[in-house]
Motif scaffolding. Structure first.
Motif, mmCIF file in Angstrom:
data_model
loop_
_atom_site.group_PDB
_atom_site.id
_atom_site.type_symbol
_atom_site.label_atom_id
_atom_site.label_comp_id
_atom_site.label_asym_id
_atom_site.label_seq_id
_atom_site.Cartn_x
_atom_site.Cartn_y
_atom_site.Cartn_z
ATOM 1 N N SER A 155 8.806 -4.651 -9.658
ATOM 2 C CA SER A 155 9.189 -4.344 -10.924
ATOM 3 C C SER A 155 8.769 -2.707 -10.918
ATOM 4 C CB SER A 155 8.523 -5.003 -11.983
ATOM 5 O OG SER A 155 6.947 -4.937 -11.906
ATOM 6 N N GLY A 156 8.302 -2.119 -9.807
ATOM 7 C CA GLY A 156 8.172 -0.736 -10.103
ATOM 8 C C GLY A 156 8.444 0.000 -8.622
ATOM 9 N N THR A 157 7.904 0.327 -7.738
ATOM 10 C CA THR A 157 8.020 1.284 -6.689
ATOM 11 C C THR A 157 9.357 0.537 -5.710
ATOM 12 O OG1 THR A 157 5.802 1.628 -6.410
ATOM 13 C CG2 THR A 157 7.109 2.311 -4.705
ATOM 14 N N PHE A 158 9.620 -0.720 -5.880
ATOM 15 C CA PHE A 158 10.720 -1.297 -5.155
ATOM 16 C C PHE A 158 11.859 -0.368 -5.331
ATOM 17 C CE2 PHE A 158 14.555 -3.718 -5.404
ATOM 18 C CZ PHE A 158 14.613 -4.246 -4.145
ATOM 19 N N TRP A 159 12.095 -0.104 -6.706
ATOM 20 C CA TRP A 159 13.436 0.600 -7.176
ATOM 21 C C TRP A 159 13.636 2.014 -6.556
ATOM 22 C CZ3 TRP A 159 16.845 -2.688 -8.401
ATOM 23 C CH2 TRP A 159 16.426 -4.073 -8.972
ATOM 24 N N LYS A 160 12.416 2.593 -6.251
ATOM 25 C CA LYS A 160 12.450 4.136 -5.621
ATOM 26 C C LYS A 160 12.668 3.835 -4.258
ATOM 27 C CE LYS A 160 11.256 8.361 -5.209
ATOM 28 N NZ LYS A 160 11.297 8.238 -3.534
ATOM 29 N N VAL A 161 12.026 2.860 -3.603
ATOM 30 C CA VAL A 161 12.624 2.475 -2.439
ATOM 31 C C VAL A 161 14.045 2.316 -1.940
ATOM 32 C CG1 VAL A 161 12.148 1.054 -0.059
ATOM 33 C CG2 VAL A 161 10.285 1.823 -1.773
ATOM 34 N N ALA A 162 14.587 1.429 -3.004
ATOM 35 C CA ALA A 162 15.988 1.154 -2.801
ATOM 36 C C ALA A 162 16.703 2.163 -3.156
ATOM 37 C CB ALA A 162 16.230 0.118 -3.963
ATOM 38 N N ASP A 163 16.671 3.181 -4.064
ATOM 39 C CA ASP A 163 17.126 4.337 -4.262
ATOM 40 C C ASP A 163 17.063 5.394 -2.918
ATOM 41 O OD1 ASP A 163 17.877 3.899 -6.681
ATOM 42 O OD2 ASP A 163 16.343 4.978 -7.761
ATOM 43 N N ASP A 164 16.091 5.226 -2.442
ATOM 44 C CA ASP A 164 15.932 6.096 -1.257
ATOM 45 C C ASP A 164 16.935 5.749 0.105
ATOM 46 O OD1 ASP A 164 14.155 7.868 -2.311
ATOM 47 O OD2 ASP A 164 12.467 7.056 -1.569
ATOM 48 N N LYS A 165 16.935 4.276 0.242
ATOM 49 C CA LYS A 165 17.717 3.640 1.177
ATOM 50 C C LYS A 165 19.094 3.974 0.921
ATOM 51 C CE LYS A 165 14.860 -0.500 2.479
ATOM 52 N NZ LYS A 165 14.907 -1.939 2.359
ATOM 53 N N GLY A 176 2.958 9.905 -8.237
ATOM 54 C CA GLY A 176 3.239 8.805 -8.999
ATOM 55 C C GLY A 176 3.675 7.640 -8.378
ATOM 56 N N THR A 177 3.257 7.509 -6.919
ATOM 57 C CA THR A 177 3.394 6.359 -6.330
ATOM 58 C C THR A 177 1.847 5.665 -6.387
ATOM 59 O OG1 THR A 177 5.098 7.139 -4.588
ATOM 60 C CG2 THR A 177 3.703 5.145 -3.933
ATOM 61 N N PRO A 178 1.782 4.511 -6.868
ATOM 62 C CA PRO A 178 0.553 3.799 -6.970
ATOM 63 C C PRO A 178 0.005 3.635 -5.405
ATOM 64 C CG PRO A 178 2.312 2.576 -8.074
ATOM 65 C CD PRO A 178 3.008 3.677 -7.081
ATOM 66 N N ALA A 179 -1.528 3.668 -5.197
ATOM 67 C CA ALA A 179 -1.908 3.442 -4.124
ATOM 68 C C ALA A 179 -2.074 1.830 -3.437
ATOM 69 C CB ALA A 179 -3.596 3.932 -4.084
ATOM 70 N N PHE A 180 -1.748 1.044 -4.608
ATOM 71 C CA PHE A 180 -1.633 -0.323 -4.248
ATOM 72 C C PHE A 180 -1.095 -1.101 -5.443
ATOM 73 C CE2 PHE A 180 -3.158 -4.809 -4.057
ATOM 74 C CZ PHE A 180 -2.981 -4.995 -2.937
ATOM 75 N N GLU A 181 -0.117 -2.047 -4.981
ATOM 76 C CA GLU A 181 0.589 -2.922 -5.953
ATOM 77 C C GLU A 181 0.490 -4.338 -5.449
ATOM 78 O OE1 GLU A 181 4.204 -0.439 -7.669
ATOM 79 O OE2 GLU A 181 3.894 -0.024 -5.425
ATOM 80 N N THR A 182 0.285 -5.036 -6.374
ATOM 81 C CA THR A 182 0.494 -6.617 -5.937
ATOM 82 C C THR A 182 2.171 -6.681 -5.776
ATOM 83 O OG1 THR A 182 0.755 -7.138 -8.271
ATOM 84 C CG2 THR A 182 -1.359 -7.308 -7.325
ATOM 85 N N TYR A 183 2.759 -7.576 -5.132
ATOM 86 C CA TYR A 183 3.904 -8.054 -4.798
ATOM 87 C C TYR A 183 4.675 -8.006 -5.991
ATOM 88 C CZ TYR A 183 2.706 -9.431 0.094
ATOM 89 O OH TYR A 183 2.520 -9.215 1.268
ATOM 90 N N GLN A 184 4.171 -8.464 -7.051
ATOM 91 C CA GLN A 184 4.918 -8.352 -8.449
ATOM 92 C C GLN A 184 5.048 -7.265 -9.021
ATOM 93 O OE1 GLN A 184 3.048 -11.143 -11.137
ATOM 94 N NE2 GLN A 184 4.885 -11.103 -12.644
ATOM 95 N N GLU A 185 3.889 -6.519 -8.742
ATOM 96 C CA GLU A 185 3.975 -5.054 -9.469
ATOM 97 C C GLU A 185 5.156 -4.328 -8.631
ATOM 98 O OE1 GLU A 185 -0.522 -4.814 -11.120
ATOM 99 O OE2 GLU A 185 -0.034 -4.092 -9.051
ATOM 100 N N TYR A 186 4.978 -4.359 -7.204
ATOM 101 C CA TYR A 186 5.952 -3.734 -6.537
ATOM 102 C C TYR A 186 7.467 -3.719 -6.952
ATOM 103 C CZ TYR A 186 8.478 -2.266 -2.123
ATOM 104 O OH TYR A 186 9.362 -1.643 -1.414
ATOM 105 N N ILE A 228 0.902 -1.087 -0.087
ATOM 106 C CA ILE A 228 0.031 0.025 0.005
ATOM 107 C C ILE A 228 0.879 1.364 -0.001
ATOM 108 C CG2 ILE A 228 -1.565 1.372 1.356
ATOM 109 C CD1 ILE A 228 -2.444 -1.445 2.560
ATOM 110 N N ALA A 229 0.722 1.963 -1.046
ATOM 111 C CA ALA A 229 1.391 3.242 -1.001
ATOM 112 C C ALA A 229 2.932 3.207 -0.968
ATOM 113 C CB ALA A 229 0.965 4.523 -0.065
ATOM 114 N N GLY A 230 3.284 2.230 -1.441
ATOM 115 C CA GLY A 230 4.552 2.022 -1.692
ATOM 116 C C GLY A 230 5.579 1.565 -0.332
ATOM 117 N N SER A 231 4.579 1.431 0.830
ATOM 118 C CA SER A 231 5.298 1.419 2.087
ATOM 119 C C SER A 231 4.504 0.391 3.191
ATOM 120 C CB SER A 231 5.099 3.001 2.546
ATOM 121 O OG SER A 231 3.887 3.186 2.830
ATOM 122 N N VAL A 232 3.418 0.407 2.965
ATOM 123 C CA VAL A 232 2.813 -0.554 4.255
ATOM 124 C C VAL A 232 2.377 -1.824 3.595
ATOM 125 C CG1 VAL A 232 0.732 -0.632 5.730
ATOM 126 C CG2 VAL A 232 1.775 1.589 4.875
#
Length: 322
Positions: free
Chosen positions: A164-174, A152-162, A43-47
């Motif tokens: 291939s998508g928002t995960f990379w933004k989270v990794a960059d932030d880390k 630009g952050t999706p409200a909800f992503e399946t694990y597969q969508e996450y 949820i929201a790239g975070s929860v």
């Protein structure tokens, strides 16, 4: 705010509430209905909600998969000689985990009250150094994360969508966080703010700013380092230091004048000692951390410590009070 509001914000169809009893008996009903309504995902790239068969029949079953994480919390806190304002499950009325964050933080319930409908959220980071005390049900927490997410952050992503998508933004932030904290010249305020932001849940900063707005000018001018931290941190615990919310909610402590003459302004506590500032100086930038013993018998001033430098010292493992 209920689970239907959160589900609609996620752009999903809310199912009809199932017939029968049992919901809300062991854990909050809104959480159980959220779990029932949502597919597994982020949820929201975070929860991420904890998986559970609902309605939940026992806390023992519900907490079985997170028992090791709770044990880690107890071990880490004990090794640092740090305390929380609440116990952890399985102690009576102990905090119970209900989810996690994309940055490996943990979401828990404050189970102090008997009615599960009134359980609120505690959010901690992956190192168990920051504990955010939030007056939100699971549904409101999810809703705030969704409405506070970056463009630009999706409200909800399946694990597969996450992945291939928002995960990379989270990794960059880390990576950006690690680089900032590796700077030996980083200031105390920047270090604390960077670490709070690295928890990575949208909506938290907005709530902290709401609290500052409510406080208004109630206490007059305050130190800039305190204001900068409290714009990000809504209250809770930092490295074993209870930091009160700048604007208290009913039944919870907040920033307050401790004595009749108003010279001691309390912002928190450690081990029963009241921590705050002596405010005799007109300029808040000259205020230094001081504390009063639990029995009020003595006052000690840490003449070289501001709010932010004191918290950073604790974060770096120095628990001394001198």
């Amino acid at each position: 705010m209920n689970h239907l509001d959160a589900v609609r914000l996620l752009g999903l169809d809310a199912p009809v509430r199932p017939e029968g009893e049992g919901y809300g008996q062991v854990v909050p009903e809104d959480f159980e209905l959220l779990v029932r309504a949502l597919p597994q995902g982020v949820i929201a790239g975070s929860v991420l909600l904890g998986g559970a068969d609902v309605p939940v029949r026992s806390l023992e079953d519900f907490t079985r998969d997170t028992a090791l994480r709770l044990a880690d919390m107890r071990e880490v806190l004990g090794s640092r000689e740090q305390e929380l304002w609440l116990p952890l499950h399985p102690r009576p009325r102990g905090m119970v985990t209900w989810g996690r964050t994309a940055n490996d933080g943990v979401l828990l319930w404050d189970t102090t009250v008997a009615d599960t409908a009134d359980w609120t959220t505690v959010l901690t980071d992956t190192d168990f150094q920051f504990w955010l005390d939030l007056p939100f049900s699971a549904s409101e927490f999810v809703a705030r994360a969704v409405t506070g997410r970056a463009e630009g952050t999706p409200a909800f992503e399946t694990y597969q969508e996450y992945e291939s998508g928002t995960f990379w933004k989270v990794a960059d932030d880390k990576r950006a966080t690690a680089m900032a904290l590796a700077n030996r010249d980083i200031g105390a305020v920047e270090e604390i703010v960077t670490r709070v932001r690295s928890i990575g849940v949208p909506g938290v900063r907005q709530y902290a700013e709401e609290l500052l707005g409510r406080a208004g000018e109630s206490f007059g001018a305050l130190p800039e380092d305190y204001l900068a931290v409290m714009r990000e941190f809504p209250g809770g615990v930092v490295a074993g230091v209870r930091v009160f919310s700048v604007s208290a909610r009913p039944g919870a402590p907040g920033l307050r004048r401790l004595d009749e003459d108003g010279l001691f302004l309390q912002w928190g506590e450690v081990g029963g000692r009241a921590f705050g500032w002596l405010t005799a100086e007109d300029d808040p930038e000259e205020w230094r951390v001081a504390y009063v013993e639990p029995d009020g018998s003595a006052l000690t001033c840490l003449e070289d410590q501001t709010f932010a430098t004191f918290l950073r010292r604790r974060l770096r493992g120095d628990n001394s009070l001198f």
